[in-house]
Write a protein that holds these residues in place. Structure first.
Motif: not given
Length: 198
Positions: A82, A85-86, A88, A91-92, A120, A122, A188, A192
């Motif tokens: 999670s 994701m934050e 990103l 882009e998440a 999360d 997502h 991350s 990316k």
């Protein structure tokens, strides 16, 4: 079978197994392109809907095997994902966390989805029949063992399982494999890079 393929197979089978003490796990993101199978499964998710890999076309997928009653490894890993994701930002939206349960007896789609969404929005919780779960676990060389429950409390038991995060690109190709102890920063950056490659 190539030496590299054997090395990757050994990595999946041994390094990520739950019984290995976390302090001994190497911190590295492993490139597994061409050495682990593409994303493919048939499992049950939110709303008792059947999901396959086709539902995630165009998305970078972070796949993790565990179970909702897991006392330590699973919540820690989900918290890490999670945080990824934050980092990103916008882009998440191009990334999905798939949490595959190896405890299909207790993890109903509703229980599992409530569990993953606590970490999360997502994230998608996936379960299925014993065979469906076993097929996906076998495909990615995930080992798990369900302890025999006691007669007095049949719903109380633990599950030992492999640990690690599988990362697939937007075309469903296996690209990266990370130990569950990997840092948020390294994970991350890996995600990316995949997003930048399209």
């Amino acid at each position: 079978m190539s030496t590299l393929f054997r090395a990757v197979a050994a990595l999946v089978a041994a390094m990520l197994f739950v019984f290995a003490p976390p302090s001994y796990a190497e911190s590295a993101l492993h490139n597994v392109r061409g050495f682990l199978p593409d994303l493919r499964f048939t499992l049950v998710g939110p709303g008792a809907k059947t999901f396959t890999q086709d539902d995630f076309k165009g998305k970078t997928v972070l796949m993790f095997f565990g179970y909702a009653s897991c006392p330590d490894i699973c919540p820690t890993t989900m918290a890490q994902l999670s945080q990824v994701m934050e980092t990103l930002g916008e882009e998440a939206a191009k990334v999905r966390i798939l949490f595959v349960s190896v405890d299909p007896h207790r993890d109903t789609p509703e229980i599992l989805q409530a569990y993953v969404e606590a970490f999360d929005s997502h994230a998608i919780g996936l379960t299925g029949t014993e065979k469906q779960v076993a097929d996906v676990a076998r495909r990615y060389r995930v080992a798990y063992q369900i302890e025999k429950p006691s007669k007095d409390d049949p719903g109380n038991y633990e599950v030992a399982h492999s640990r690690g995060v599988y990362v697939f690109d937007g075309q469903g190709r296996a690209r990266l494999l990370a130990a569950d102890t990997e840092s948020v920063e390294v994970l991350s950056e890996g995600v990316k890079r995949l997003l930048a490659q399209g």
